[in-house]
Design a protein around this motif. Structure first.
Motif, PDB file in Angstrom:
ATOM      1  N   ASN A 230     105.161 -29.570  58.798  1.00  0.00           N
ATOM      2  CA  ASN A 230     105.636 -29.118  57.845  1.00  0.00           C
ATOM      3  C   ASN A 230     106.241 -27.860  58.146  1.00  0.00           C
ATOM      4  N   SER A 231     105.355 -26.778  58.685  1.00  0.00           N
ATOM      5  CA  SER A 231     105.884 -25.500  58.939  1.00  0.00           C
ATOM      6  C   SER A 231     107.067 -25.574  59.758  1.00  0.00           C
ATOM      7  N   GLU A 232     106.916 -26.301  60.708  1.00  0.00           N
ATOM      8  CA  GLU A 232     108.155 -26.552  61.645  1.00  0.00           C
ATOM      9  C   GLU A 232     109.289 -27.013  61.226  1.00  0.00           C
ATOM     10  N   LEU A 233     109.194 -27.833  60.303  1.00  0.00           N
ATOM     11  CA  LEU A 233     110.245 -28.289  59.529  1.00  0.00           C
ATOM     12  C   LEU A 233     111.108 -27.468  58.624  1.00  0.00           C
ATOM     13  N   ILE A 234     110.187 -26.533  57.879  1.00  0.00           N
ATOM     14  CA  ILE A 234     110.674 -25.347  57.151  1.00  0.00           C
ATOM     15  C   ILE A 234     111.442 -24.309  57.743  1.00  0.00           C
ATOM     16  N   LEU A 235     110.994 -23.983  58.969  1.00  0.00           N
ATOM     17  CA  LEU A 235     111.310 -22.969  59.879  1.00  0.00           C
ATOM     18  C   LEU A 235     112.929 -23.331  60.311  1.00  0.00           C
ATOM     19  N   GLN A 236     112.660 -24.678  60.991  1.00  0.00           N
ATOM     20  CA  GLN A 236     114.041 -25.076  61.368  1.00  0.00           C
ATOM     21  C   GLN A 236     115.028 -25.190  60.345  1.00  0.00           C
ATOM     22  N   GLY A 265     114.819 -13.743  50.623  1.00  0.00           N
ATOM     23  CA  GLY A 265     115.041 -14.069  51.886  1.00  0.00           C
ATOM     24  C   GLY A 265     113.827 -14.103  52.651  1.00  0.00           C
ATOM     25  N   ASP A 266     112.793 -14.201  51.873  1.00  0.00           N
ATOM     26  CA  ASP A 266     111.228 -14.533  52.612  1.00  0.00           C
ATOM     27  C   ASP A 266     111.042 -15.983  52.456  1.00  0.00           C
ATOM     28  N   VAL A 267     110.324 -16.277  53.567  1.00  0.00           N
ATOM     29  CA  VAL A 267     109.814 -17.653  53.870  1.00  0.00           C
ATOM     30  C   VAL A 267     108.368 -17.673  54.276  1.00  0.00           C
ATOM     31  N   ASP A 273     103.984 -18.028  60.533  1.00  0.00           N
ATOM     32  CA  ASP A 273     104.572 -18.161  62.083  1.00  0.00           C
ATOM     33  C   ASP A 273     104.370 -16.821  62.972  1.00  0.00           C
ATOM     34  N   ASP A 274     104.787 -15.847  62.184  1.00  0.00           N
ATOM     35  CA  ASP A 274     105.064 -14.620  62.826  1.00  0.00           C
ATOM     36  C   ASP A 274     103.340 -13.692  62.574  1.00  0.00           C
ATOM     37  N   PHE A 275     102.546 -14.454  61.957  1.00  0.00           N
ATOM     38  CA  PHE A 275     101.195 -13.728  61.800  1.00  0.00           C
ATOM     39  C   PHE A 275     100.287 -13.852  63.177  1.00  0.00           C
ATOM     40  N   TRP A 283      98.971 -19.462  63.937  1.00  0.00           N
ATOM     41  CA  TRP A 283      98.895 -19.778  62.554  1.00  0.00           C
ATOM     42  C   TRP A 283      99.836 -20.510  61.986  1.00  0.00           C
ATOM     43  N   TYR A 284      99.760 -21.255  60.872  1.00  0.00           N
ATOM     44  CA  TYR A 284     100.930 -21.960  60.169  1.00  0.00           C
ATOM     45  C   TYR A 284     100.243 -22.119  58.682  1.00  0.00           C
TER      46      TYR A 284
END
Length: 352
Positions: A230-236, A265-267, A273-275, A283-284
């Motif tokens: 899910n996180s990868e889909l959101i980031l992409q 502008g925040d996601v 992912d940056d954490f 982390w995700y």
């Protein structure tokens, strides 16, 4: 009929020996002398036991073409072990007797092969660091024989073999629910192989928008284990629309309130992912089922360091792409949709 009955009798004796005398040799033969007893040619008791174990493992894969050869090798190994170690309870001699003159051919027998798998699987389930490899290999061998005797139409038996890998024991530290995990979070799931999942502590909790308010991200799921995808889909998605440089594109009128809403502008998934925490950067943002498991196993059990707020997941509301799913820790873990424009609290998780 005699050949089939005799074969079943032999195989049951073999698997009994394999699990109780040969494979578990370091447990069941602790009272036998493992050093100092020699056969002609210099074979010690310990060497004889290892030879019997290898012969037994080889015999598990017997077929019509190699039955006599492998049976004879196994019988000879048993007789050598009797001579080197003794046979106080007669178990080894019973197996020799069961093998007979090794002239019987193997009959195809799916039931016996399946029974052998069950015996080997049960032994492997209780494996320790000391006998893990030998029990794993015995289990793999019975599975391979099961494919030979029964077939494997859906590939599930071969999949189990593949999952066993090279049968090398990896000393993975084991955790319990509520323990501090390897990255400093709270463990809320423990896998059978010793791995699991941990949720970051409350000191790392953050509040932000889910992402582009008007977006519809296809493919996010609720199920346990889907949070990372899910996180990868959101980031992409947000990368593809150049959201971080142009968040104004997500300005939209809320269909319910009629209020013009602007994305900040925040996601949330990008924050996760940056954490980086305690040197770990994998982390995700959890799926809603992963987050709910953290509620059930930690918060509801009085573990972890949660306060009574609701936390956001990486799962988009299936019926309304303007919303995402949250878990309300202050309402018995209730799950409901929340507008993507809301400032909601988030916790990152990771797998280990």
């Amino acid at each position: 009929m005699f050949v089939q009955t005799q074969y079943q009798f032999i195989m049951k004796k073999i698997f009994t020996l394999l699990m109780c005398t040969a494979v578990l040799t370091f447990v069941s033969c602790e009272d036998e002398p493992l050093e100092g007893d020699f056969l002609t040619g210099g074979t010690t008791c310990e060497e004889a036991i290892l030879n019997t174990t290898q012969a037994a493992l080889s015999f598990l894969g017997v077929n019509d073409d190699n039955y006599t050869q492998l049976c004879t090798a196994y019988r000879n190994a048993l007789e050598a072990q009797i001579q080197a170690c003794g046979d106080e309870d007669g178990t080894l001699q019973a197996a020799v007797t069961a093998l007979g003159d090794c002239s019987n051919n193997v009959a195809n027998d799916c039931d016996t092969a399946t029974e052998a798998v069950e015996v080997a699987q049960a032994a492997f389930a209780d494996a320790t660091a000391d006998n893990y490899t030998i029990l794993c290999n015995a289990y793999k061998t019975t599975l391979e024989n099961q494919i030979l005797q029964c077939g494997d139409d859906d590939g599930s038996i071969q999949s189990t073999i593949d999952d066993l890998g090279d049968c090398v024991f990896v000393n993975t530290p084991l955790y319990e629910i509520g323990d501090i995990g390897p990255a400093g979070g709270f463990v809320f799931y423990v896998a059978p192989n010793g791995g699991g999942m941990e949720v970051a502590p409350i000191s790392t909790q953050f509040q932000t928008q889910w992402g582009c308010y008007s977006t519809d991200i296809n493919g996010t799921q609720s199920a346990f284990g889907t949070g990372i995808n899910n996180s990868e889909l959101i980031l992409q998605y947000h990368m593809d629309i150049d959201f971080y440089n142009n968040p104004e594109q997500c300005q939209a009128v809320d269909p319910i309130s009629g209020i013009l809403v602007q994305s900040t502008g925040d996601v949330a998934a990008k924050h996760c992912d940056d954490f980086v925490f305690n040197g770990f950067n994998d982390w995700y943002l959890p799926s809603v089922d992963e987050l709910h498991l953290a509620y059930t196993n930690l918060f509801a059990a009085g573990l972890g360091d949660f306060d009574t707020v609701f936390l956001a997941s990486s799962t988009q509301e299936p019926e309304d792409h303007w919303k995402f799913l949250i878990v309300d820790f202050d309402d018995n873990g209730a799950i409901w949709g929340d507008p993507k424009s809301d400032l909601v609290y988030y916790r990152a998780i990771r797998s280990f």
